[in-house]
Each structure stands twice: as C-alpha cells, then as structure tokens.
Design a protein around this motif. Sequence first.
Motif, PDB file in Angstrom:
ATOM      1  N   UNK A 156       0.815  -1.214   0.000  1.00 18.09           N
ATOM      2  CA  UNK A 156       0.000   0.000   0.000  1.00 18.09           C
ATOM      3  C   UNK A 156       0.851   1.268   0.000  1.00 18.09           C
ATOM      4  N   UNK A 157       1.830   1.285  -0.894  1.00 20.63           N
ATOM      5  CA  UNK A 157       2.643   2.479  -1.078  1.00 20.63           C
ATOM      6  C   UNK A 157       2.140   3.218  -2.325  1.00 20.63           C
ATOM      7  N   UNK A 158       1.728   4.474  -2.191  1.00 24.62           N
ATOM      8  CA  UNK A 158       1.184   5.204  -3.346  1.00 24.62           C
ATOM      9  C   UNK A 158       2.213   5.481  -4.435  1.00 24.62           C
ATOM     10  N   UNK A 159       3.502   5.460  -4.069  1.00 23.71           N
ATOM     11  CA  UNK A 159       4.575   5.624  -5.045  1.00 23.71           C
ATOM     12  C   UNK A 159       5.682   4.628  -4.733  1.00 23.71           C
ATOM     13  N   UNK A 160       6.176   3.975  -5.778  1.00 26.91           N
ATOM     14  CA  UNK A 160       7.235   2.973  -5.597  1.00 26.91           C
ATOM     15  C   UNK A 160       8.139   2.979  -6.813  1.00 26.91           C
ATOM     16  N   UNK A 161       9.389   2.601  -6.600  1.00 24.08           N
ATOM     17  CA  UNK A 161      10.427   2.701  -7.625  1.00 24.08           C
ATOM     18  C   UNK A 161      11.173   1.381  -7.753  1.00 24.08           C
ATOM     19  N   UNK A 162      11.354   0.953  -8.996  1.00 22.17           N
ATOM     20  CA  UNK A 162      12.182  -0.217  -9.297  1.00 22.17           C
ATOM     21  C   UNK A 162      13.645   0.156  -9.115  1.00 22.17           C
ATOM     22  N   UNK A 163      14.407  -0.712  -8.446  1.00 22.89           N
ATOM     23  CA  UNK A 163      15.830  -0.452  -8.246  1.00 22.89           C
ATOM     24  C   UNK A 163      16.692  -1.230  -9.232  1.00 22.89           C
ATOM     25  N   UNK A 164      16.463  -2.525  -9.382  1.00 20.49           N
ATOM     26  CA  UNK A 164      17.206  -3.280 -10.403  1.00 20.49           C
ATOM     27  C   UNK A 164      16.665  -4.697 -10.501  1.00 20.49           C
ATOM     28  N   UNK A 165      17.271  -5.466 -11.404  1.00 21.58           N
ATOM     29  CA  UNK A 165      16.804  -6.812 -11.702  1.00 21.58           C
ATOM     30  C   UNK A 165      17.761  -7.889 -11.255  1.00 21.58           C
ATOM     31  N   UNK A 166      18.385  -8.558 -12.193  1.00 23.60           N
ATOM     32  CA  UNK A 166      19.144  -9.752 -11.839  1.00 23.60           C
ATOM     33  C   UNK A 166      20.363  -9.474 -10.953  1.00 23.60           C
ATOM     34  N   UNK A 167      20.810  -8.216 -10.838  1.00 23.50           N
ATOM     35  CA  UNK A 167      21.910  -7.912  -9.919  1.00 23.50           C
ATOM     36  C   UNK A 167      21.407  -7.713  -8.492  1.00 23.50           C
ATOM     37  N   UNK A 168      20.096  -7.759  -8.277  1.00 20.60           N
ATOM     38  CA  UNK A 168      19.512  -7.438  -6.980  1.00 20.60           C
ATOM     39  C   UNK A 168      20.057  -8.334  -5.874  1.00 20.60           C
ATOM     40  N   UNK A 169      20.459  -7.665  -4.789  1.00 20.87           N
ATOM     41  CA  UNK A 169      20.989  -8.417  -3.650  1.00 20.87           C
ATOM     42  C   UNK A 169      20.557  -7.759  -2.339  1.00 20.87           C
ATOM     43  N   UNK A 170      20.540  -8.580  -1.294  1.00 19.89           N
ATOM     44  CA  UNK A 170      20.028  -8.144   0.005  1.00 19.89           C
ATOM     45  C   UNK A 170      20.963  -8.568   1.115  1.00 19.89           C
ATOM     46  N   UNK A 171      21.186  -7.643   2.053  1.00 20.31           N
ATOM     47  CA  UNK A 171      21.858  -7.961   3.311  1.00 20.31           C
ATOM     48  C   UNK A 171      20.825  -7.755   4.412  1.00 20.31           C
ATOM     49  N   UNK A 172      20.416  -8.842   5.069  1.00 19.15           N
ATOM     50  CA  UNK A 172      19.370  -8.770   6.088  1.00 19.15           C
ATOM     51  C   UNK A 172      19.632  -9.822   7.156  1.00 19.15           C
ATOM     52  N   UNK A 173      20.421  -9.502   8.172  1.00 21.50           N
ATOM     53  CA  UNK A 173      20.725 -10.465   9.225  1.00 21.50           C
ATOM     54  C   UNK A 173      19.495 -11.039   9.908  1.00 21.50           C
ATOM     55  N   UNK A 174      18.405 -10.251   9.975  1.00 23.06           N
ATOM     56  CA  UNK A 174      17.220 -10.724  10.695  1.00 23.06           C
ATOM     57  C   UNK A 174      16.568 -11.925  10.026  1.00 23.06           C
ATOM     58  N   UNK A 175      16.853 -12.144   8.721  1.00 26.64           N
ATOM     59  CA  UNK A 175      16.328 -13.329   8.032  1.00 26.64           C
ATOM     60  C   UNK A 175      17.465 -14.183   7.461  1.00 26.64           C
ATOM     61  N   UNK A 176      18.680 -13.946   7.938  1.00 25.93           N
ATOM     62  CA  UNK A 176      19.810 -14.783   7.536  1.00 25.93           C
ATOM     63  C   UNK A 176      20.276 -14.584   6.109  1.00 25.93           C
ATOM     64  N   UNK A 177      20.080 -13.369   5.539  1.00 27.72           N
ATOM     65  CA  UNK A 177      20.483 -13.097   4.160  1.00 27.72           C
ATOM     66  C   UNK A 177      21.753 -12.253   4.122  1.00 27.72           C
ATOM     67  N   UNK A 178      22.708 -12.675   3.302  1.00 26.62           N
ATOM     68  CA  UNK A 178      23.882 -11.866   2.967  1.00 26.62           C
ATOM     69  C   UNK A 178      24.304 -12.282   1.573  1.00 26.62           C
ATOM     70  N   UNK A 179      23.648 -11.710   0.562  1.00 29.48           N
ATOM     71  CA  UNK A 179      23.838 -12.135  -0.820  1.00 29.48           C
ATOM     72  C   UNK A 179      25.182 -11.650  -1.362  1.00 29.48           C
ATOM     73  N   UNK A 180      25.815 -12.506  -2.145  1.00 32.42           N
ATOM     74  CA  UNK A 180      27.095 -12.182  -2.752  1.00 32.42           C
ATOM     75  C   UNK A 180      26.933 -12.121  -4.270  1.00 32.42           C
ATOM     76  N   UNK A 181      27.941 -11.583  -4.945  1.00 31.60           N
ATOM     77  CA  UNK A 181      27.932 -11.510  -6.400  1.00 31.60           C
ATOM     78  C   UNK A 181      28.925 -10.486  -6.878  1.00 31.60           C
ATOM     79  N   UNK A 182      28.814 -10.110  -8.161  1.00 36.97           N
ATOM     80  CA  UNK A 182      29.770  -9.146  -8.694  1.00 36.97           C
ATOM     81  C   UNK A 182      29.514  -7.770  -8.078  1.00 36.97           C
TER      82      UNK A 182
END
Length: 248
Positions: free
Chosen positions: A205-231
Amino acid sequence: MIKALLAVLLVAAAGAARATECRVERFDGASFTICEVNLAQEELRLFLRDEAGSVMGSFTRVEQSLPPGRTLGFAVNAGMFHPDLRPVGLYIEDGVQEMRVVTSDGPGNFGLLPNGVFCILEGRAAVIESRAYAANPPDCRHATQSGPMLVIDGALHPRFLPDSSSLNIRNGVGVDASGTRALFAISNQPVNFDHFGRLFRDRLQTPNALYLDGRVSRLYAPSVGRNDFGFPLGPIVGTVVDEDAAGR
C-alpha cells in the motif's frame, strides 16, 4: 526527579537507531522478502565511495567503512550503474550531488519513463517522478534515481503487462502515504513488472514505488539470515545501527 529521568530515558530509547526487521511474505503465488524502515527511528542512507574515492561495491566494504561500534542493519543495491559502477542517474550522498538527474527517455528499464528518484530527507523519505523532481528538487540528504516507477500516485506504470513473460529477480522501494515508512522488497523468484508493482500497490500500500534493479539485486538482512554475494554493485542503501541494537 525519578519520573523526569524515566521520561528522558524513554525519549532516548525511542530515538535510538534499531536494527531493521525483514520478513518473507507470499503475494499472488510468489515469495518476497520485505524490509520495513521507520525513518523516525532508523538512520537510512546511501553509500557509494570510500574515503579514497573508490566505489565500495559490496555490503562487506560498506560495513568496514563504518565507525567503531556501528554496523549495517540491512542493505540492498540502490539503483542502476555503469560498468565502472558509477550511478546512471541522479546520485546525492550526504548532501553532495555526484550525478545529475536524467529526464530523457532511453534504452533499458532506466529509460522506461516515467522513472523516479528515491529521496531521503530528515525523518522521512519520498519516491518522486524524475521530471517532477527536476522541476522542484527537494532538499534530499541522500537520493538515487532508477527506473521505471512501479507505482505512480496509486496507479501501476502504464507500460506494465499482466501476462508479460519477462521474468526476473527484482528489487524496489516504496514509501507510505505519511512518508515515514520506507518499504524495500526483493523477489525470491523471478516475477514480471506487473506482479512486482502490484506487490507495492496492493500488499504494501505504497502510493509511489520505484524499481531499483533486476538480476543484480541483492540483500543484506541479518534478521532473516540473508547476505547475498555476487559481482560488485554501484550505489547501496542501508540502515546504520549500533552494534548492540543489531544483537552483535
């Protein structure tokens, strides 16, 4: 005296930066990880270069750049970049503009107008269509441009097709109507733009939202055990918290 001291402690606790909480949700048959930032309580900012002027390019290097006792609460890639990791569009960090806003159309997702700017101000944030930003730039402490817009004043981008076969891992950001909550999402499986845009419009329910990127997308989120690696990445957005708040 005791009541006054307790009041001070409560105010300090309310204003202290806390670690961003992330969660996994399903929406219309697909899995997404959602990270919600309360701008009144959390320090959200952009990162690109180290003190020597080199692009950091990774969550690890961003964390290493922070002062002692401070750490990342969460982070994601924050917009499109050239092969040398320079931002494609507008980039402002700590009030200093490195790249100007781009308002012309062009190839690829960035040029699929309307695109937009994610602007971080004092205690709030906004997603602003790029030409509206150029016509009346707000005093963004941090800002990054990307595209396309996912949601524009409550409507999906007009070029999105519900049955599109263009599937990808995607990440983006939306801001609630009050401007005090920034909601970041990354798909955990390939989705098309229409699906991703509806996540922000209908579920978040966000009235405005922006795409950041596609296949390079990565997340660092310790609360869910995520630390994505890549180029290496270009701009990165994340929260900065005390190590104690992050539970380290």
